[in-house]
Design a protein around this motif. Structure first.
Motif, PDB file in Angstrom:
ATOM      1  N   ASN A 139      32.377 -35.718  62.670  1.00 44.97           N
ATOM      2  CA  ASN A 139      33.155 -35.719  61.425  1.00 44.97           C
ATOM      3  C   ASN A 139      33.539 -34.280  61.066  1.00 44.97           C
ATOM      4  N   PRO A 140      34.571 -34.111  60.220  1.00 48.59           N
ATOM      5  CA  PRO A 140      35.083 -32.760  59.922  1.00 48.59           C
ATOM      6  C   PRO A 140      34.060 -31.817  59.302  1.00 48.59           C
ATOM      7  N   ASN A 141      33.012 -32.345  58.693  1.00 43.63           N
ATOM      8  CA  ASN A 141      32.010 -31.497  58.042  1.00 43.63           C
ATOM      9  C   ASN A 141      30.852 -31.114  58.969  1.00 43.63           C
ATOM     10  N   PHE A 142      30.958 -31.502  60.244  1.00 40.50           N
ATOM     11  CA  PHE A 142      29.854 -31.238  61.172  1.00 40.50           C
ATOM     12  C   PHE A 142      29.646 -29.733  61.352  1.00 40.50           C
ATOM     13  N   VAL A 143      28.358 -29.327  61.378  1.00 35.36           N
ATOM     14  CA  VAL A 143      27.973 -27.935  61.613  1.00 35.36           C
ATOM     15  C   VAL A 143      27.015 -27.914  62.808  1.00 35.36           C
ATOM     16  N   GLN A 144      27.307 -27.079  63.790  1.00 36.93           N
ATOM     17  CA  GLN A 144      26.421 -26.963  64.949  1.00 36.93           C
ATOM     18  C   GLN A 144      25.118 -26.294  64.542  1.00 36.93           C
ATOM     19  N   SER A 145      24.012 -26.887  64.951  1.00 39.17           N
ATOM     20  CA  SER A 145      22.707 -26.356  64.544  1.00 39.17           C
ATOM     21  C   SER A 145      22.260 -25.216  65.448  1.00 39.17           C
ATOM     22  N   TRP A 146      21.448 -24.327  64.888  1.00 39.67           N
ATOM     23  CA  TRP A 146      20.837 -23.251  65.661  1.00 39.67           C
ATOM     24  C   TRP A 146      19.578 -22.782  64.951  1.00 39.67           C
ATOM     25  N   GLY A 147      18.716 -22.149  65.706  1.00 39.09           N
ATOM     26  CA  GLY A 147      17.502 -21.566  65.141  1.00 39.09           C
ATOM     27  C   GLY A 147      17.100 -20.330  65.914  1.00 39.09           C
ATOM     28  N   LEU A 148      16.607 -19.330  65.213  1.00 41.80           N
ATOM     29  CA  LEU A 148      16.119 -18.098  65.815  1.00 41.80           C
ATOM     30  C   LEU A 148      14.710 -17.865  65.287  1.00 41.80           C
ATOM     31  N   GLY A 149      13.769 -17.668  66.187  1.00 43.69           N
ATOM     32  CA  GLY A 149      12.383 -17.591  65.731  1.00 43.69           C
ATOM     33  C   GLY A 149      11.547 -16.588  66.491  1.00 43.69           C
ATOM     34  N   CYS A 150      10.320 -16.446  66.028  1.00 43.26           N
ATOM     35  CA  CYS A 150       9.349 -15.530  66.622  1.00 43.26           C
ATOM     36  C   CYS A 150       8.012 -16.256  66.714  1.00 43.26           C
ATOM     37  N   ASP A 151       7.446 -16.326  67.924  1.00 43.03           N
ATOM     38  CA  ASP A 151       6.131 -16.930  68.143  1.00 43.03           C
ATOM     39  C   ASP A 151       5.044 -15.864  68.094  1.00 43.03           C
ATOM     40  N   VAL A 152       3.977 -16.158  67.360  1.00 42.75           N
ATOM     41  CA  VAL A 152       2.816 -15.267  67.329  1.00 42.75           C
ATOM     42  C   VAL A 152       1.591 -16.109  67.684  1.00 42.75           C
ATOM     43  N   GLU A 153       0.961 -15.790  68.807  1.00 42.32           N
ATOM     44  CA  GLU A 153      -0.233 -16.516  69.242  1.00 42.32           C
ATOM     45  C   GLU A 153      -1.463 -15.846  68.664  1.00 42.32           C
ATOM     46  N   THR A 154      -2.274 -16.622  67.952  1.00 46.88           N
ATOM     47  CA  THR A 154      -3.440 -16.048  67.278  1.00 46.88           C
ATOM     48  C   THR A 154      -4.697 -16.852  67.597  1.00 46.88           C
ATOM     49  N   GLY A 155      -5.043 -16.889  68.857  1.00 48.38           N
ATOM     50  CA  GLY A 155      -6.272 -17.563  69.238  1.00 48.38           C
ATOM     51  C   GLY A 155      -6.152 -19.071  69.174  1.00 48.38           C
ATOM     52  N   GLY A 156      -6.691 -19.673  68.108  1.00 54.00           N
ATOM     53  CA  GLY A 156      -6.735 -21.123  68.009  1.00 54.00           C
ATOM     54  C   GLY A 156      -5.426 -21.787  67.645  1.00 54.00           C
ATOM     55  N   HIS A 157      -4.393 -21.011  67.272  1.00 54.99           N
ATOM     56  CA  HIS A 157      -3.130 -21.648  66.915  1.00 54.99           C
ATOM     57  C   HIS A 157      -1.956 -20.713  67.198  1.00 54.99           C
ATOM     58  N   VAL A 158      -0.754 -21.304  67.211  1.00 57.55           N
ATOM     59  CA  VAL A 158       0.488 -20.558  67.382  1.00 57.55           C
ATOM     60  C   VAL A 158       1.258 -20.618  66.064  1.00 57.55           C
ATOM     61  N   PHE A 159       1.672 -19.464  65.584  1.00 57.49           N
ATOM     62  CA  PHE A 159       2.423 -19.372  64.341  1.00 57.49           C
ATOM     63  C   PHE A 159       3.868 -19.012  64.697  1.00 57.49           C
TER      64      PHE A 159
END
Length: 284
Positions: free
Chosen positions: A224-244
């Motif tokens: 539809n004319p209002n469609f917007v293509q999605s995107w994401g930019l992120g940063c992974d930080v691994e901290t032992g028991g979990h990933v942030f």
């Protein structure tokens, strides 16, 4: 659903073929080196990655997306309005994981699974990519204005993806994601029930515990004319028991049909969303 079942059967036969090949090479010199940690988490930014929950472990993920940053300090860059999704998933073995989740956006509940079809192998034999099959069923439980949408079947959306990734080296991974979204209910006859797109994502390792990630989805076919293509930019930080995972994205929803087909933010007017994913793993 026919496409979903057919895909499972075809790709399962490929997986079986890969294991048969390994068994046939039992008398041959082998230098098996299965590639691990193509990505550090089960998500790249918004998109699913080829990583599965580890066998005999349970993973709890919280996906938090703040409101739009367009109003700046007035609402503290979106922190006054946010949506949250959480899911719980279990790794049955190296090849299969499953789980369920709930999003405050549209009050969507979902059930999903991942099946690893092929593993990237460096050595003898050699296989260049990892392939994972992902499927999800979503149910919208918010109040509806349309009487037609009150029927249970009309509240359901199906998502199906083939995730194909390669770890190029210790610092760089890429992934392609052919994606099919089927909506049982659309608001008008001019809208399609079936939507096809091609996702792409990647990861660049900055340090031993930090990486920069990105993903996007290219629509295939009319929108539809209002469609917007999605995107994401992120940063992974691994901290032992979990990933942030910290991020900025133009899609506030954290479930597949929302971030693939219903992104709303535009960069030119800073209608974007800050957010994070946090993962905690429990071993049994």
């Amino acid at each position: 659903m026919i496409i979903f079942i057919s895909g499972i059967l075809i790709l399962s036969s490929i997986a079986s073929g890969q294991e048969d090949l390994l068994s046939e090479l039992g008398d041959e010199p082998q230098r098996l080196n299965p590639v691990i940690a193509t990505f550090k988490a089960t998500r790249i930014v918004n998109a699913q990655s080829v990583e599965l929950t580890r066998p005999k472990t349970m993973e709890f993920m919280i996906q938090h997306r703040f409101g739009s940053i367009t109003n700046g300090v007035y609402d503290l860059f979106g922190m006054d309005g946010a949506v949250i999704r959480f899911d719980l998933k279990y790794g049955l073995n190296d090849w299969f994981s499953f789980g369920g989740g709930r999003s405050s956006l549209n009050k969507v509940y979902d059930l999903f699974s991942k099946i690893k079809i092929l593993k990237q192998i460096d050595g003898t034999p050699f296989f260049p990519i990892s392939v994972v099959l992902f499927g999800k069923i979503e149910m919208d439980t918010q109040d509806k204005f349309s009487a037609d949408a009150e029927e249970l079947i009309n509240r359901i959306t199906y998502d199906f993806q083939v995730l194909a990734a390669r770890k190029m080296n210790e610092s760089f991974s890429i992934q392609l994601m052919p994606t099919w979204v089927h909506r049982n209910f659309v608001l008008s006859d001019s809208l399609e029930h079936d939507l096809i797109s091609l996702g792409a994502g990647g990861r660049i390792k900055a340090t031993k515990r930090v990486s920069v990630n990105a993903d996007t989805f290219f629509p295939l076919g009319d929108r539809n004319p209002n469609f917007v293509q999605s995107w994401g930019l992120g940063c992974d930080v691994e901290t032992g028991g979990h990933v942030f995972q910290l991020m900025i994205t133009n899609a506030q929803g954290a479930y597949e049909s929302s971030y693939v087909e219903n992104a709303t933010g535009k960069f030119e007017n800073t209608d974007l969303y800050l957010g994070f994913n946090i993962t905690r793993v429990f071993s049994f």
